[in-house]
Design a protein around this motif. Structure first.
Motif, PDB file in Angstrom:
ATOM      1  N   ASP A  90      -3.031  67.468  29.139  1.00 37.73           N
ATOM      2  CA  ASP A  90      -4.049  67.630  30.180  1.00 37.73           C
ATOM      3  C   ASP A  90      -3.399  67.915  31.527  1.00 37.73           C
ATOM      4  O   ASP A  90      -4.008  68.525  32.403  1.00 37.73           O
ATOM      5  N   LEU A  91      -2.165  67.455  31.681  1.00 38.74           N
ATOM      6  CA  LEU A  91      -1.452  67.626  32.936  1.00 38.74           C
ATOM      7  C   LEU A  91       0.041  67.488  32.681  1.00 38.74           C
ATOM      8  O   LEU A  91       0.459  66.680  31.851  1.00 38.74           O
ATOM      9  N   VAL A  92       0.832  68.277  33.397  1.00 41.11           N
ATOM     10  CA  VAL A  92       2.294  68.201  33.305  1.00 41.11           C
ATOM     11  C   VAL A  92       2.843  67.777  34.662  1.00 41.11           C
ATOM     12  O   VAL A  92       2.405  68.273  35.706  1.00 41.11           O
ATOM     13  N   HIS A  93       3.788  66.837  34.644  1.00 42.96           N
ATOM     14  CA  HIS A  93       4.399  66.310  35.866  1.00 42.96           C
ATOM     15  C   HIS A  93       5.911  66.487  35.737  1.00 42.96           C
ATOM     16  O   HIS A  93       6.548  65.859  34.884  1.00 42.96           O
ATOM     17  N   ALA A  94       6.479  67.342  36.571  1.00 46.61           N
ATOM     18  CA  ALA A  94       7.911  67.640  36.500  1.00 46.61           C
ATOM     19  C   ALA A  94       8.639  67.003  37.680  1.00 46.61           C
ATOM     20  O   ALA A  94       8.109  66.942  38.801  1.00 46.61           O
ATOM     21  N   THR A 112      -2.965  74.670  32.735  1.00 45.46           N
ATOM     22  CA  THR A 112      -2.644  73.243  32.798  1.00 45.46           C
ATOM     23  C   THR A 112      -2.174  72.874  34.206  1.00 45.46           C
ATOM     24  O   THR A 112      -1.252  73.500  34.731  1.00 45.46           O
ATOM     25  N   PRO A 113      -2.782  71.867  34.826  1.00 47.87           N
ATOM     26  CA  PRO A 113      -2.333  71.460  36.172  1.00 47.87           C
ATOM     27  C   PRO A 113      -0.862  71.002  36.141  1.00 47.87           C
ATOM     28  O   PRO A 113      -0.439  70.315  35.209  1.00 47.87           O
ATOM     29  N   LEU A 114      -0.119  71.370  37.172  1.00 47.41           N
ATOM     30  CA  LEU A 114       1.285  70.985  37.294  1.00 47.41           C
ATOM     31  C   LEU A 114       1.492  70.186  38.576  1.00 47.41           C
ATOM     32  O   LEU A 114       1.185  70.659  39.670  1.00 47.41           O
ATOM     33  N   VAL A 115       1.986  68.966  38.420  1.00 48.63           N
ATOM     34  CA  VAL A 115       2.392  68.136  39.553  1.00 48.63           C
ATOM     35  C   VAL A 115       3.916  68.137  39.587  1.00 48.63           C
ATOM     36  O   VAL A 115       4.565  68.007  38.542  1.00 48.63           O
ATOM     37  N   VAL A 116       4.471  68.302  40.767  1.00 48.24           N
ATOM     38  CA  VAL A 116       5.925  68.339  40.933  1.00 48.24           C
ATOM     39  C   VAL A 116       6.328  67.229  41.897  1.00 48.24           C
ATOM     40  O   VAL A 116       5.708  67.070  42.954  1.00 48.24           O
ATOM     41  N   THR A 117       7.341  66.452  41.529  1.00 45.13           N
ATOM     42  CA  THR A 117       7.918  65.489  42.474  1.00 45.13           C
ATOM     43  C   THR A 117       9.323  65.943  42.840  1.00 45.13           C
ATOM     44  O   THR A 117      10.163  66.159  41.964  1.00 45.13           O
ATOM     45  N   TRP A 118       9.545  66.088  44.147  1.00 36.42           N
ATOM     46  CA  TRP A 118      10.886  66.362  44.648  1.00 36.42           C
ATOM     47  C   TRP A 118      11.503  65.026  45.040  1.00 36.42           C
ATOM     48  O   TRP A 118      11.058  64.380  45.994  1.00 36.42           O
ATOM     49  N   HIS A 119      12.518  64.605  44.288  1.00 34.26           N
ATOM     50  CA  HIS A 119      13.195  63.344  44.570  1.00 34.26           C
ATOM     51  C   HIS A 119      14.339  63.531  45.560  1.00 34.26           C
ATOM     52  O   HIS A 119      14.754  62.587  46.215  1.00 34.26           O
ATOM     53  N   ASP A 120      14.860  64.739  45.621  1.00 33.48           N
ATOM     54  CA  ASP A 120      16.011  65.011  46.473  1.00 33.48           C
ATOM     55  C   ASP A 120      16.034  66.497  46.761  1.00 33.48           C
ATOM     56  O   ASP A 120      15.297  67.284  46.155  1.00 33.48           O
ATOM     57  N   ARG A 121      16.900  66.892  47.665  1.00 34.30           N
ATOM     58  CA  ARG A 121      17.101  68.304  47.962  1.00 34.30           C
ATOM     59  C   ARG A 121      18.234  68.826  47.109  1.00 34.30           C
ATOM     60  O   ARG A 121      19.245  68.146  46.934  1.00 34.30           O
ATOM     61  N   ALA A 122      18.061  70.026  46.556  1.00 37.39           N
ATOM     62  CA  ALA A 122      19.141  70.622  45.763  1.00 37.39           C
ATOM     63  C   ALA A 122      20.300  70.973  46.697  1.00 37.39           C
ATOM     64  O   ALA A 122      20.099  71.550  47.768  1.00 37.39           O
TER      65      ALA A 122
END
Length: 378
Positions: A90-94, A112-122
């Motif tokens: 139902d949803l993908v979280h990367a 499909t809805p996509l949620v993205v979490t940025w934990h740090d800067r590349a």
């Protein structure tokens, strides 16, 4: 049609989410483990797509999630495996840039809805930095919501083109091995003896041996501690591409520094330390900073990225790249027990302001509901 509910009451199917992790750093991996556990407890079906090594270390299956091995690479085989795992999601979280890019490729042509979490800067330089910017643009434009773990990352996502970027609630990752059940009075001298720090101050740094960690500056600063009596011992836990270069400098310049490799007993190391060091050129929600404050260990850190936002007034902050400022801050702190105790007290207060695991899961779940709940037109 019966609407899907993340809370899974009787007669309704639960929300199915896929968490995509690229192998990632300790912070993002621990976050996904905590998130999986909290979501499963609330009736959400969770599949974690990550390299098998990540599941062995963080035990996503032990949290009640399904685990699908997806290699870290973005080759067609990995993308196909991820696409199959996301087939009925139902949803993908990367989590993280590279995992997010693989998710974008895997979801191509789907709604499909996509949620993205940025934990740090590349961290990248030259031509690779240009590639990173292209990947960031591709990801944020495809994402329904981008969550940044610091205000700086949220601002970066907005500048890059995110239509919806928000500050993420992220709980402190649980240490891989807790020390609460050990006797601190017994543990501290034992660890210090093993490290060779009996009768001298022990300074601890933890993180991959890569250029952005600032260990070259830390080695420069350590020269200023050679005049102290006794000379503090600097211990760096981690592995990376700079190991040979750093080791050569330590030997050639006879610096009071030890490289001890990757460790799974960071909590024990911190419990034995007099001061924790974070000399990086960039950090978001530094795991070391969080563990140091939680363990009541005075912290000297660079004033970069999300560090000031994370630690508040509970650490000594110095400019990045200034070896003298770093060296002087440590000397002042070692000579000032009252300042050390003040930082410990402030650290306890600061950790109480950080999001709890329940608050973190609740925020993520509200985003999921927002993106998946049916909208009825009157």
């Amino acid at each position: 049609m019966t609407p899907v509910s993340s809370h899974a009451p009787h007669g309704q199917s639960s929300l199915r989410t896929v968490q995509v992790l690229g192998g990632g750093n300790a912070g993002s991996s621990a976050h996904v483990r905590s998130l999986a556990s909290g979501l499963v407890a609330r009736g959400v079906r969770v599949t974690v797509c990550a390299p098998v090594e990540a599941d062995q270390l963080y035990d996503f299956t032990g949290a009640g999630a399904d685990h699908v091995h997806v290699p870290r690479s973005s080759d067609p085989g990995s993308v196909a495996a991820l696409r199959a795992a996301c087939a009925d999601a139902d949803l993908v979280h990367a989590h993280g840039l590279h995992a997010s890019f693989r998710a974008v490729l895997a979801l191509s042509g789907r709604r499909t809805p996509l949620v993205v979490t940025w934990h740090d800067r590349a961290h990248a330089e030259g031509a690779r930095a240009h590639l990173v910017r292209l990947l960031e643009r591709r990801v944020v434009k495809a994402a329904s919501v981008v969550l940044g773990t610091t205000s700086a990352l949220v601002d970066r996502a907005r500048r890059t083109g995110a239509r919806d970027a928000r500050l993420a609630a992220v709980a402190m990752p649980g240490p891989l091995r807790a020390v609460e059940h050990d006797d601190p009075d017994r543990l501290r001298p034992k660890v210090r003896a093993e490290l060779g720090a009996t009768g001298r101050p022990l300074l601890i740094a933890v993180g991959s041996l890569e250029r952005h960690r600032g260990y070259d500056v830390l080695l420069d600063a350590s020269r200023g501690w050679l005049r102290l009596d006794p000379v503090p011992l600097v211990v760096i836990a981690g592995e990376g591409t700079q190991r040979a270069e750093l080791q050569r400098r330590i030997e050639d310049e006879e610096l009071p520094v030890r490289l001890i490799g990757r460790r799974d007993d960071v909590s024990e190391l911190l419990a034995a330390a007099d001061v924790a060091l974070l000399p990086s050129s960039w950090e978001s929600r530094s795991v070391l900073a969080q563990e140091a404050l939680h363990a009541r260990v005075p912290l000297v850190a660079t004033e970069v990225g999300g560090v000031p936002e994370l630690v508040g007034d509970a650490a000594e902050l110095v400019p990045y790249g200034d070896a003298k400022a770093l060296a002087d801050a440590v000397v002042r702190l070692l000579d000032d027990p009252e300042r050390q105790e003040l930082l410990r007290e402030r650290g306890v207060r600061q950790t109480a302001t950080w999001p709890t695991e329940d608050e973190t899961v609740a925020q993520v779940l509200s985003v999921y509901d927002e993106l998946t709940q049916p909208r009825y037109v009157i």
